[in-house]
Design an enzyme around this catalytic site. Sequence first.
Site, PDB file in Angstrom:
ATOM      1  N   ARG A   1     -13.136 -48.869  21.615  1.00  0.00           N
ATOM      2  CA  ARG A   1     -12.333 -48.550  20.433  1.00  0.00           C
ATOM      3  C   ARG A   1     -11.228 -49.587  20.240  1.00  0.00           C
ATOM      4  O   ARG A   1     -10.787 -50.242  21.186  1.00  0.00           O
ATOM      5  CB  ARG A   1     -11.770 -47.147  20.545  1.00  0.00           C
ATOM      6  CG  ARG A   1     -11.009 -46.841  21.793  1.00  0.00           C
ATOM      7  CD  ARG A   1     -10.685 -45.355  21.839  1.00  0.00           C
ATOM      8  NE  ARG A   1     -10.391 -44.901  23.186  1.00  0.00           N
ATOM      9  CZ  ARG A   1     -10.575 -43.652  23.590  1.00  0.00           C
ATOM     10  NH1 ARG A   1     -11.051 -42.754  22.751  1.00  0.00           N
ATOM     11  NH2 ARG A   1     -10.300 -43.292  24.820  1.00  0.00           N
TER      12      ARG A   1
ATOM     13  N   GLU B   1      -5.935 -45.303  17.298  1.00  0.00           N
ATOM     14  CA  GLU B   1      -7.219 -45.934  17.594  1.00  0.00           C
ATOM     15  C   GLU B   1      -8.232 -45.716  16.477  1.00  0.00           C
ATOM     16  O   GLU B   1      -8.217 -44.685  15.792  1.00  0.00           O
ATOM     17  CB  GLU B   1      -7.803 -45.347  18.882  1.00  0.00           C
ATOM     18  CG  GLU B   1      -6.913 -45.548  20.093  1.00  0.00           C
ATOM     19  CD  GLU B   1      -7.326 -44.695  21.278  1.00  0.00           C
ATOM     20  OE1 GLU B   1      -7.065 -45.124  22.426  1.00  0.00           O
ATOM     21  OE2 GLU B   1      -7.892 -43.598  21.070  1.00  0.00           O
TER      22      GLU B   1
ATOM     23  N   LYS C   1     -13.984 -42.755  13.715  1.00  0.00           N
ATOM     24  CA  LYS C   1     -12.907 -41.784  13.817  1.00  0.00           C
ATOM     25  C   LYS C   1     -11.581 -42.515  13.925  1.00  0.00           C
ATOM     26  O   LYS C   1     -11.466 -43.497  14.650  1.00  0.00           O
ATOM     27  CB  LYS C   1     -13.093 -40.867  15.035  1.00  0.00           C
ATOM     28  CG  LYS C   1     -11.994 -39.803  15.149  1.00  0.00           C
ATOM     29  CD  LYS C   1     -12.281 -38.787  16.247  1.00  0.00           C
ATOM     30  CE  LYS C   1     -11.971 -39.301  17.615  1.00  0.00           C
ATOM     31  NZ  LYS C   1     -12.107 -38.249  18.656  1.00  0.00           N
TER      32      LYS C   1
ATOM     33  N   THR D   1      -0.179 -33.505  19.641  1.00  0.00           N
ATOM     34  CA  THR D   1      -0.312 -34.741  20.421  1.00  0.00           C
ATOM     35  C   THR D   1      -1.419 -35.617  19.853  1.00  0.00           C
ATOM     36  O   THR D   1      -1.298 -36.839  19.784  1.00  0.00           O
ATOM     37  CB  THR D   1      -0.625 -34.409  21.889  1.00  0.00           C
ATOM     38  OG1 THR D   1       0.463 -33.659  22.429  1.00  0.00           O
ATOM     39  CG2 THR D   1      -0.828 -35.668  22.712  1.00  0.00           C
TER      40      THR D   1
ATOM     41  N   ARG E   1     -15.619 -31.259  20.309  1.00  0.00           N
ATOM     42  CA  ARG E   1     -16.579 -32.210  20.895  1.00  0.00           C
ATOM     43  C   ARG E   1     -16.170 -32.623  22.308  1.00  0.00           C
ATOM     44  O   ARG E   1     -17.018 -32.862  23.164  1.00  0.00           O
ATOM     45  CB  ARG E   1     -16.798 -33.406  19.982  1.00  0.00           C
ATOM     46  CG  ARG E   1     -15.735 -34.495  19.965  1.00  0.00           C
ATOM     47  CD  ARG E   1     -15.971 -35.547  21.051  1.00  0.00           C
ATOM     48  NE  ARG E   1     -15.262 -36.776  20.788  1.00  0.00           N
ATOM     49  CZ  ARG E   1     -14.456 -37.376  21.654  1.00  0.00           C
ATOM     50  NH1 ARG E   1     -14.207 -36.829  22.848  1.00  0.00           N
ATOM     51  NH2 ARG E   1     -13.892 -38.511  21.352  1.00  0.00           N
TER      52      ARG E   1
ATOM     53  N   THR F   1      -4.020 -33.552  31.129  1.00  0.00           N
ATOM     54  CA  THR F   1      -2.587 -33.689  30.922  1.00  0.00           C
ATOM     55  C   THR F   1      -2.330 -34.821  29.938  1.00  0.00           C
ATOM     56  O   THR F   1      -3.186 -35.679  29.719  1.00  0.00           O
ATOM     57  CB  THR F   1      -1.862 -33.952  32.247  1.00  0.00           C
ATOM     58  OG1 THR F   1      -2.377 -35.159  32.840  1.00  0.00           O
ATOM     59  CG2 THR F   1      -2.082 -32.795  33.205  1.00  0.00           C
TER      60      THR F   1
ATOM     61  N   ASP G   1      -6.740 -41.693  29.227  1.00  0.00           N
ATOM     62  CA  ASP G   1      -7.590 -42.253  28.183  1.00  0.00           C
ATOM     63  C   ASP G   1      -6.999 -43.499  27.545  1.00  0.00           C
ATOM     64  O   ASP G   1      -7.346 -43.860  26.426  1.00  0.00           O
ATOM     65  CB  ASP G   1      -7.881 -41.210  27.102  1.00  0.00           C
ATOM     66  CG  ASP G   1      -6.610 -40.645  26.468  1.00  0.00           C
ATOM     67  OD1 ASP G   1      -5.512 -41.105  26.842  1.00  0.00           O
ATOM     68  OD2 ASP G   1      -6.731 -39.758  25.613  1.00  0.00           O
TER      69      ASP G   1
ATOM     70  N   LYS H   1      -2.467 -44.932  31.998  1.00  0.00           N
ATOM     71  CA  LYS H   1      -2.452 -43.472  31.998  1.00  0.00           C
ATOM     72  C   LYS H   1      -3.584 -42.967  32.884  1.00  0.00           C
ATOM     73  O   LYS H   1      -4.757 -43.164  32.576  1.00  0.00           O
ATOM     74  CB  LYS H   1      -2.621 -42.952  30.566  1.00  0.00           C
ATOM     75  CG  LYS H   1      -2.542 -41.435  30.428  1.00  0.00           C
ATOM     76  CD  LYS H   1      -2.743 -41.050  28.962  1.00  0.00           C
ATOM     77  CE  LYS H   1      -2.728 -39.547  28.785  1.00  0.00           C
ATOM     78  NZ  LYS H   1      -3.127 -39.147  27.408  1.00  0.00           N
TER      79      LYS H   1
END
Length: 346
Positions: free
Chosen positions: A52, A63, A76, A91, A119, A208, A234, A238
């Site tokens: 992405r 993103e 997306k 978030t 999803r 989290t 992700d 992180k």
Amino acid sequence: MHPSDKALVPFVSVDHMMQIVHRVGLPQMITRIADAIEDDFRRWESFDKTPRVAAHSPVGVIELMPTANDTLYAFKYVNGHPKNTADGLQTVTAFGLLADVQTGYPVLLSEMTMLTALRTAAMSAMVAKHLAPKGADTMAMIGNGAQAEFQSIAMQTLCGITSVRLYDKDRAATAKCARNLAGTGLTVVPCDSAEAAIEGAQILTTCTADKQYATILTDNMVGAGVHINAIGGDCPGKTELAEAILHRASIFVEYPPQTRVEGEIQQLPDDHPVTELWQVITGAAPGRKDARDITLFDSVGFAIEDFSALRVVHDLTLETGLNLPLDLLADPDDPRDLYGMLMRAS
């Protein structure tokens, strides 16, 4: 002037999405999305794939996630801003588009804040169906924010879990999650620590939001014979798992060029072995090899999963009629005379 049929694109609003879920039923909606993802992963090699495109800032990330096969294109738009919750904001927010490859015309524009939660849960449970130990009936859900209930229902629906053990550093989040899961048939156990939450659990899900190198699960917390869904890490910088866990686990990923930058394995050398999920689904590679294995789904989310979810929603708009036709595309009488269309509108 009234728009022609060619100018109209079905738009699925948040209200439409919620109506669709209630019309179909939440477990059935999750199942349809999981089945679509599994089908598309079986056709993995037919897709255009790219990591992405991310715009990072000190407070979050925005993103774009594109992919296509020979018939459909999808993208997306999604953000991740962990501090939003303190301001009463989500978030994660998202929207997406599905288009016909032959013409380039969009065939669906949809909200994806709700759909991404659906999803993500469908993906987690579909993977656990392939990798979790046989007879798994208890999940630890560490991180009880917006996705926790979806994850729990998906695991109940696809994997047959009967109990979920909840922990979040914010006790109000755990109370919210326990309240929402009452009446689902799940035994819900709020816990005071992550260590308490994983007691007796065969599936460990970490979800989290903080954008930092975190250690939600330490090495001594993870014993043999469990499956870990690490879905919170992700983006670069992180993570949720102690590096030592990664060295003991069989690691499964969506798309290595993306996961090595964004996932738990950003802590490891670039040549550390991982297995791509599509290979497990097609039988090209083994999944869990032994009851005592630690299997880890290093989940960062990949565009093909959104493609699959949008396919399902497109089908459901045709089945239910739940959408708003948007006048999104110019459609002049003569496709070469866009200027004339503009002037005639006066």
